[in-house]
Design an enzyme around this catalytic site. Structure first.
Site, PDB file in Angstrom:
ATOM      1  N   HIS A  37       0.840  -1.373   0.041  1.00 39.50           N
ATOM      2  CA  HIS A  37      -0.001   0.068  -0.180  1.00 39.50           C
ATOM      3  C   HIS A  37       0.848   1.246  -0.093  1.00 39.50           C
ATOM      4  O   HIS A  37       1.552   1.608   0.967  1.00 39.50           O
ATOM      5  CB  HIS A  37      -1.094   0.061   1.126  1.00 39.50           C
ATOM      6  N   CYS A  38       0.978   1.898  -1.121  1.00 34.54           N
ATOM      7  CA  CYS A  38       1.655   2.961  -1.170  1.00 34.54           C
ATOM      8  C   CYS A  38       1.147   4.124  -2.405  1.00 34.54           C
ATOM      9  O   CYS A  38       0.418   3.366  -3.216  1.00 34.54           O
ATOM     10  CB  CYS A  38       3.440   2.869  -1.368  1.00 34.54           C
ATOM     11  N   THR A  83      -6.596   9.554  -4.127  1.00 31.69           N
ATOM     12  CA  THR A  83      -7.720  10.357  -4.538  1.00 31.69           C
ATOM     13  C   THR A  83      -7.357  11.774  -4.936  1.00 31.69           C
ATOM     14  O   THR A  83      -8.327  12.279  -6.053  1.00 31.69           O
ATOM     15  CB  THR A  83      -8.603  10.683  -3.211  1.00 31.69           C
ATOM     16  N   ARG A 136     -14.160  12.995   3.639  1.00 31.03           N
ATOM     17  CA  ARG A 136     -13.193  14.021   3.495  1.00 31.03           C
ATOM     18  C   ARG A 136     -12.324  13.755   2.294  1.00 31.03           C
ATOM     19  O   ARG A 136     -11.625  14.771   1.721  1.00 31.03           O
ATOM     20  CB  ARG A 136     -12.383  14.108   4.621  1.00 31.03           C
ATOM     21  N   TYR A 163     -11.938   1.453   1.195  1.00 31.17           N
ATOM     22  CA  TYR A 163     -11.503   2.369   2.210  1.00 31.17           C
ATOM     23  C   TYR A 163     -12.675   2.964   2.770  1.00 31.17           C
ATOM     24  O   TYR A 163     -13.521   3.692   2.144  1.00 31.17           O
ATOM     25  CB  TYR A 163     -10.892   3.416   1.626  1.00 31.17           C
ATOM     26  N   HIS A 187      -6.386  -0.456   5.666  1.00 32.07           N
ATOM     27  CA  HIS A 187      -6.159  -0.082   7.233  1.00 32.07           C
ATOM     28  C   HIS A 187      -6.932  -0.474   8.206  1.00 32.07           C
ATOM     29  O   HIS A 187      -7.465   0.325   9.096  1.00 32.07           O
ATOM     30  CB  HIS A 187      -6.335   1.681   7.434  1.00 32.07           C
ATOM     31  N   ASP A 256       2.049   3.185   3.205  1.00 27.43           N
ATOM     32  CA  ASP A 256       1.185   4.266   2.925  1.00 27.43           C
ATOM     33  C   ASP A 256       1.950   5.369   2.539  1.00 27.43           C
ATOM     34  O   ASP A 256       1.438   6.474   2.455  1.00 27.43           O
ATOM     35  CB  ASP A 256       0.347   4.356   4.075  1.00 27.43           C
ATOM     36  N   ASN A 261      -2.321  13.462   4.002  1.00 34.99           N
ATOM     37  CA  ASN A 261      -3.379  13.971   5.047  1.00 34.99           C
ATOM     38  C   ASN A 261      -2.613  13.918   6.524  1.00 34.99           C
ATOM     39  O   ASN A 261      -3.550  13.533   7.252  1.00 34.99           O
ATOM     40  CB  ASN A 261      -4.773  13.491   4.921  1.00 34.99           C
TER      41      ASN A 261
HETATM   42  C1  0GY Z   1      -4.357   6.293   2.483  1.00 36.41           C
HETATM   43  C2  0GY Z   1      -5.130   7.306   3.151  1.00 36.41           C
HETATM   44  C3  0GY Z   1      -5.568   8.572   3.056  1.00 36.41           C
HETATM   45  C4  0GY Z   1      -5.752   8.968   1.701  1.00 36.41           C
HETATM   46  C5  0GY Z   1      -5.969   8.286   0.606  1.00 36.41           C
HETATM   47  O1  0GY Z   1      -6.078   8.286  -1.888  1.00 36.41           O
HETATM   48  C6  0GY Z   1      -6.077   8.882  -0.712  1.00 36.41           C
HETATM   49  O2  0GY Z   1      -6.124  10.142  -0.990  1.00 36.41           O
HETATM   50  O3  0GY Z   1      -5.838   7.169   0.509  1.00 36.41           O
HETATM   51  C7  0GY Z   1      -6.094   9.186   3.943  1.00 36.41           C
HETATM   52  O4  0GY Z   1      -6.198  10.496   3.924  1.00 36.41           O
HETATM   53  O5  0GY Z   1      -6.731   8.812   4.896  1.00 36.41           O
HETATM   54  O6  0GY Z   1      -4.518   5.238   2.163  1.00 36.41           O
HETATM   55  O7  0GY Z   1      -3.209   6.835   1.964  1.00 36.41           O
END
Ligand code: 0GY
Length: 305
Positions: A37-38, A83, A136, A163, A187, A256, A261
Site C-alpha cells: 500500500h503506497c 484520490t 473527506r 476504504y 487500514h 502508505d 493528510n
Molecule cells: C491512504 C489514506 C488516505 C488518503 C488516500 O487516496 C488517498 O487520498 O488514500 C487518507 O487520507 O486517509 O490510504 O493513503
C-alpha cells in the site's frame, strides 16, 4: 529524498511532506517483501492533480518511491491510486510501466470506463479497483454504480480495495459482504484504537472477515490510527496482531508512503517497517504477510506451479 511542490500546483499550506530522511529499519525484511500500500503523487506538472481533488499534496513521484523501496529493503510495490489524481490513473500507470514488473497497481475508475480502458490498465499491471467511502477524500459513487464496476472487473480477475472508517461499517456491511471476488479493506477498516479490541466496533470488522472468506485486510497505517503516536505505535499493535493471527492468509502490509493528510508530523518509514515484527511475531507469519499473500494477489503468475 527531497520533496518538492510542483510549479503548476501549489500544495496545501499545511501539507506535511513525507519524511526526508527515514531511519534504517532494525527489522530486516525477508527477501521478496512487498510494500502493498503506497501511492505516487504527480509530479503535478507532468501528471496534473484532478480538478475534483480534496487536497493538493507535495509531489512524490516514482523515483522517490523506488529509492524508498530499496532503502527499506522491499522488493516490490503495490501502488494504490490516490484520490488527488481522481480517476486519472496516468501517474500510477507510468510508475507501473517503468517498474520492470516490480510494481502492480490499484486503479480508480468511473462508470464510463470502457472495456478497452480496463484492458489497457490490466496490461500495465493494474490488478484491482478502489472504492472509497471516506467523505473527506471523495464524493462516493452510488452503490449501484460500484456494484456494476465490481461485476465488470471479474472477467479480469481483479479484486476490490475498499476504504471506509469504522463508524461507516454498520451501514456498508451488507454491501461489502455482497461484493464478488476478493475484497481488500484498507487500514483494518480504520478502527478507533482507543476502544477495546474485543469491543463491538472492531469485532464487527472481525466478524466480516470471519463470515466472508473473500475479505482481506491491510494491517496498515499505525501512524494514522495511533493516539500515542510513533515510533512504537503500541496502541495499534493489538488490532493488527489480532488480524494477522486470526486471518494469516488474508492480510497485507504496506508503508502508505507518502502518507497523505498527516496532521502532526511525517512518519518515519523505518519505524513503520519496525512495526511489522510486533504484529507478525513469527517468521512464518511475516512471510505470509509480506510475501505469500501479496504475491498470490498481485503476481499469481510468479507463484503458480
Ligand atoms: C491512504 C489514506 C488516505 C488518503 C488516500 O487516496 C488517498 O487520498 O488514500 C487518507 O487520507 O486517509 O490510504 O493513503
Amino acid at each position: 529524498m527531497s520533496a518538492s511542490a510542483s510549479p503548476t500546483f501549489k500544495m496545501d499550506p499545511n501539507w506535511i511532506c513525507f519524511h526526508p530522511n527515514p531511519a534504517k529499519p532494525r527489522f530486516l525484511l525477508p527477501t521478496g517483501a512487498v510494500d502493498a500500500h503506497c501511492h505516487v503523487f504527480g509530479p503535478g506538472d507532468v501528471f496534473p492533480y484532478a480538478p475534483e481533488r480534496k487536497y493538493t499534496p507535495c509531489d512524490a513521484g516514482k523515483e522517490q518511491l523506488w529509492a524508498l523501496r530499496d532503502f527499506l529493503g522491499f522488493s516490490r510495490n503495490v501502488i494504490v491510486q490516490a484520490t488527488c489524481h481522481g480517476a486519472d490513473n496516468r501517474a500510477m500507470v507510468d510508475a507501473l510501466l517503468s517498474s520492470n514488473g516490480t510494481a502492480r497497481g490499484v486503479a480508480t475508475v468511473k462508470h464510463s470506463v470502457s472495456e478497452r480502458e480496463l484492458d489497457d490498465l490490466d496490461a500495465a499491471g493494474v490488478r484491482g479497483v478502489r472504492f472509497n467511502f471516506v467523505k473527506r477524500l471523495v464524493d462516493a459513487l452510488p452503490m449501484d454504480t460500484l456494484a456494476e464496476i465490481a461485476r465488470r472487473i471479474q472477467r479480469l480477475n481483479w479484486h476490490i480495495v475498499i476504504y471506509f472508517e469504522a463508524q461507516e461499517l454498520p451501514e456498508l456491511y451488507d454491501f461489502i459482504a455482497g461484493l464478488p471476488g476478493i475484497v481488500v479493506v484498507d487500514h483494518m477498516g480504520r478502527p478507533d484504537v482507543a476502544k477495546p479490541v474485543d469491543g463491538p466496533e472492531f469485532q464487527l470488522f472481525v466478524r466480516l472477515l470471519r463470515e466472508q472468506s473473500n475479505i482481506w485486510s491491510k494491517v496498515t497505517c499505525p501512524e494514522r490510527l495511533s493516539k500515542q503516536g510513533g515510533p512504537g505505535y503500541d496502541d495499534v499493535v493489538p488490532f493488527a496482531r489480532r488480524l494477522v493471527e486470526q486471518f494469516p492468509d488474508r492480510v497485507l502490509s504496506g508503508t502508505d508512503w507518502p502518507h497523505p493528510n498527516m496532521t502532526a508530523a511525517a512518519p518515519d518509514d523505518g519505524a513503520l517497517v519496525d512495526f511489522i515484527p510486533k504484529i507478525a511475531v513469527t517468521s512464518a507469519l511475516q512471510n505470509k504477510l509480506l510475501i505469500d499473500n501479496p504475491m498470490r494477489l498481485y503476481w499469481p503468475e510468479a507463484v503458480r506451479p
